[in-house]
Design an enzyme around this catalytic site. Structure first.
Site, short mmCIF file in Angstrom:
data_model
loop_
_atom_site.label_atom_id
_atom_site.label_comp_id
_atom_site.label_asym_id
_atom_site.label_seq_id
_atom_site.Cartn_x
_atom_site.Cartn_y
_atom_site.Cartn_z
N LYS A 120 3.86 -0.42 21.58
CA LYS A 120 3.39 -1.50 20.70
C LYS A 120 4.56 -2.11 19.92
CE LYS A 120 1.61 -0.45 16.49
NZ LYS A 120 2.23 -1.11 15.32
N ASN A 121 5.35 -1.24 19.29
CA ASN A 121 6.38 -1.76 18.38
C ASN A 121 7.57 -2.36 19.11
OD1 ASN A 121 4.77 -1.17 16.26
ND2 ASN A 121 5.88 0.67 15.61
N ARG A 150 1.27 -7.08 9.85
CA ARG A 150 2.58 -7.37 9.26
C ARG A 150 3.62 -7.78 10.29
NH1 ARG A 150 4.20 -6.11 4.44
NH2 ARG A 150 6.28 -6.02 5.33
N CYS A 197 0.31 -3.07 2.24
CA CYS A 197 -0.64 -2.49 3.18
C CYS A 197 -0.88 -1.04 2.82
CB CYS A 197 -0.16 -2.65 4.61
SG CYS A 197 1.09 -1.47 5.06
N ARG A 239 5.70 -2.99 1.15
CA ARG A 239 6.58 -3.31 2.29
C ARG A 239 7.17 -4.70 2.12
NH1 ARG A 239 3.30 -1.74 7.62
NH2 ARG A 239 5.35 -1.94 8.60
N ASP A 281 6.26 7.31 11.57
CA ASP A 281 5.00 7.02 12.25
C ASP A 281 4.32 8.26 12.83
OD1 ASP A 281 5.22 4.40 11.59
OD2 ASP A 281 6.04 3.75 13.52
N ARG A 287 -5.69 -0.68 16.84
CA ARG A 287 -4.54 -1.59 16.70
C ARG A 287 -3.35 -1.09 17.52
NH1 ARG A 287 -2.89 -2.77 10.79
NH2 ARG A 287 -1.33 -3.79 12.06
N1 EPU Z 1 12.17 -2.44 3.44
C1 EPU Z 1 12.70 -3.10 2.37
N2 EPU Z 1 12.95 -4.44 2.50
C2 EPU Z 1 12.71 -5.11 3.66
C3 EPU Z 1 12.17 -4.43 4.74
C4 EPU Z 1 11.92 -3.08 4.61
O1 EPU Z 1 12.95 -2.51 1.32
O2 EPU Z 1 12.96 -6.33 3.71
C5 EPU Z 1 11.87 -1.01 3.32
C6 EPU Z 1 10.41 -0.68 3.61
O3 EPU Z 1 9.60 -0.86 2.46
C7 EPU Z 1 10.49 0.74 4.07
C8 EPU Z 1 11.80 0.77 4.83
O4 EPU Z 1 12.56 -0.33 4.34
O5 EPU Z 1 10.57 1.61 2.98
C9 EPU Z 1 11.66 0.66 6.34
O6 EPU Z 1 10.82 -0.44 6.67
P1 EPU Z 1 10.99 -1.26 8.02
O7 EPU Z 1 11.32 -2.67 7.67
O8 EPU Z 1 11.92 -0.55 8.92
O9 EPU Z 1 9.53 -1.23 8.60
P2 EPU Z 1 8.88 -2.38 9.47
O10 EPU Z 1 9.91 -3.01 10.28
O11 EPU Z 1 8.01 -3.21 8.62
C10 EPU Z 1 8.43 -0.90 11.58
C11 EPU Z 1 7.23 -0.47 12.37
C12 EPU Z 1 6.42 0.51 11.56
C13 EPU Z 1 7.32 1.70 11.23
C14 EPU Z 1 8.58 1.23 10.49
C15 EPU Z 1 9.57 2.34 10.21
C16 EPU Z 1 6.77 -2.37 13.76
C17 EPU Z 1 5.88 -3.49 14.09
N3 EPU Z 1 6.44 -1.65 12.70
O12 EPU Z 1 7.92 -1.51 10.40
O13 EPU Z 1 5.35 0.94 12.39
O14 EPU Z 1 6.62 2.62 10.40
O15 EPU Z 1 9.24 0.23 11.27
O16 EPU Z 1 9.97 2.93 11.39
O17 EPU Z 1 7.73 -2.12 14.45
C18 EPU Z 1 3.20 1.68 12.88
O18 EPU Z 1 3.42 1.43 14.06
O19 EPU Z 1 2.20 2.33 12.49
C19 EPU Z 1 4.13 1.21 11.85
C20 EPU Z 1 3.80 1.11 10.57
#
Ligand code: EPU
Length: 428
Positions: free
Chosen positions: A22-23, A92, A116, A121, A308, A400
């Site tokens: 998915k990701n 998101r 969320c 986030r 995750d 999802r």
């Molecule tokens: N963060 C910031 N600022 C930003 C972006 C992120 O402070 O601009 C922080 C976040 O709050 C968090 C950390 O950095 O504490 C990591 O967040 P990240 O941006 O890496 O998460 P994401 O890209 O929003 C993806 C996956 C998530 C997974 C995370 C961490 C996708 C679509 N989503 O989210 O997957 O938990 O990376 O590996 O790729 C899931 O599949 O259930 C899921 C939540």
């Protein structure tokens, strides 16, 4: 809202094949906006999140057509660059359209994704990276307005207080492919899903080096061309199913996974006393014969233990021999599942970003509610080993991100029945 009725106490045995990730699929689908024409993706999982993104892409001028597990994305119109609330608030990962829209069409309007169930986030790092590339960014009325006639390559540090950002790296890397000159992203995310996107972009004609390391280098090109690509296996689905097998003391052969992406998971299972035998790069056997041993672990960015699977690991810890601890460095508030696991008899004390889990010999079936995608998988794992019947409400979260999850588990000998909710009748 659908629910699952799980009869606990059945050992999982047999063979299972892991679905496409998915990701990885979501940012790759969004990156189809970087070219004009038809991108074809194979092994795309049939998931609610994939459909949500298809609908958003449709708004943005992209027609999606399915043929089995293959998804073709035809970019037909490029006039509408607005990702509205109704789509982005559902998922998101919709934010992944921001970089591609900005780079290809010169402007993008994307609603702020908001919070969320797994915690705060923010997207400040996405915006910082795109601003560094020369985009004018304005946040008002809950929308991000981004524009740039031509992005310009530069050096960008993308680290944040919780480490690197996965979708932030995807957005900035995608945008930089069409920027003028060279871009270096420091503290880039190293997750396999970022590598998958980078390789997809390279197959479109992008020039990218350093994938899988914290320093990604991109040399901008004038245009990208549509391509055909296969989505890699879902390491989180694989890990979730591996934990389900370990919990039930089962023996299952896994096909279609990438062992290199699961090193931390295999190490954790070994520490807990589970036998993991690699048969090839894409095949392994999980063989669990004894009560799980307690462990102390933390989730961290890749190659660490993925956040995750933090909830699923907690389900295993609930039935381990002694007290375990698990800390989440990536999403320190991702603990909504604690109260639900407690309903099943788990003994957990949470303090900030850490949970202390005192293993019990048996869980007992109860009504529980899934609070988010990965929490749902944790509750299913707990239900598989709980005495009696566990009814898990809120299965829309699971839908999802897990393709045919109950089907796969039932093929392995589990008893997981889906109860489809009837729409409530309103009084006249
Ligand atoms: N963060 C910031 N600022 C930003 C972006 C992120 O402070 O601009 C922080 C976040 O709050 C968090 C950390 O950095 O504490 C990591 O967040 P990240 O941006 O890496 O998460 P994401 O890209 O929003 C993806 C996956 C998530 C997974 C995370 C961490 C996708 C679509 N989503 O989210 O997957 O938990 O990376 O590996 O790729 C899931 O599949 O259930 C899921 C939540």
């Amino acid at each position: 809202m659908d629910s699952f009725v799980v009869q606990g106490g059945r050992q999982l045995t047999g063979e299972v094949s892991v679905s496409g990730s998915k990701n990885a699929a979501l940012p790759i689908m969004a990156a189809s906006l970087l070219s004009t024409g038809t991108t074809t993706l194979h092994r795309v999982p049939h998931l609610v999140d994939v459909n949500t993104l298809s609908r958003l892409l449709h708004e943005l001028g992209v027609r999606a057509t399915w043929c089995g597990q293959s998804l073709s994305l035809h970019v037909e119109r490029e006039e509408n660059n607005c990702a509205p609330y109704e789509h982005v608030s559902r998922m998101r990962a919709s934010i992944c359209v921001l970089g591609p829209l900005l780079a290809k069409r010169g402007n993008a309007v994307v609603v702020l994704p908001g919070g969320c169930n797994i915690g705060h986030r923010p997207i400040d790092l996405h915006l910082k990276g795109l601003s560094a590339l020369g985009a004018e960014i304005d946040v008002r009325h809950g929308y991000v307005f981004a524009k740039a006639e031509k992005l310009r390559g530069t050096q960008i540090y993308l680290g944040g207080p919780f480490g690197s950002t996965v979708t932030g790296t995807c957005n900035v890397m995608s945008a930089a492919t069409l920027a003028q000159g060279a871009t270096t992203i420091e503290s880039a995310a190293c997750e396999p899903e970022v590598v998958a996107l980078g390789e997809f972009l390279i197959s479109m004609g992008a020039k990218i080096g350093g994938l899988g390391t914290p320093k990604i280098e991109i040399e901008g090109v004038d245009e990208l061309t549509p391509t055909t690509w296969t989505i890699p296996p879902d390491r989180i689905e694989a890990a979730s199913l591996m934990m389900a097998v370990a919990a039930t003391r089962g023996r299952v052969t896994f096909a279609n996974l990438d062992i290199d992406h699961l090193t931390a998971v295999v190490d954790l299972l070994n520490q807990m006393g589970v036998n993991v035998v690699a048969r090839s790069q894409s095949e392994l056997i999980i063989d669990s014969t004894q009560r799980l041993r307690s462990v102390d672990v933390a989730s961290r960015p890749y190659p660490g233990l993925p956040t995750d699977i933090q909830a699923q690991v907690m389900a295993l810890m609930s039935i381990a021999s002694d007290t375990s601890t698990i800390r989440d460095f990536v999403f320190p508030d991702r603990f909504m599942h604690v109260a639900e696991l407690e309903r099943l008899g788990a003994r957990i004390r949470q303090n900030g970003d850490t949970a202390f889990v005192a293993g019990v010999p048996k869980l007992s079936g109860a009504h529980v509610t899934a609070t988010d995608l990965r929490a749902s998988a944790a509750l299913v794992i707990a239900g598989l080993v709980a005495e009696g019947e566990t009814i898990i409400h809120g299965i829309e979260h699971l839908d999802r991100g897990y393709e045919r999850f109950e089907y796969k588990l039932n093929q392995l000998g589990a008893s997981v029945q889906r109860v489809v909710s009837q729409p409530e009748k309103r009084a006249a």
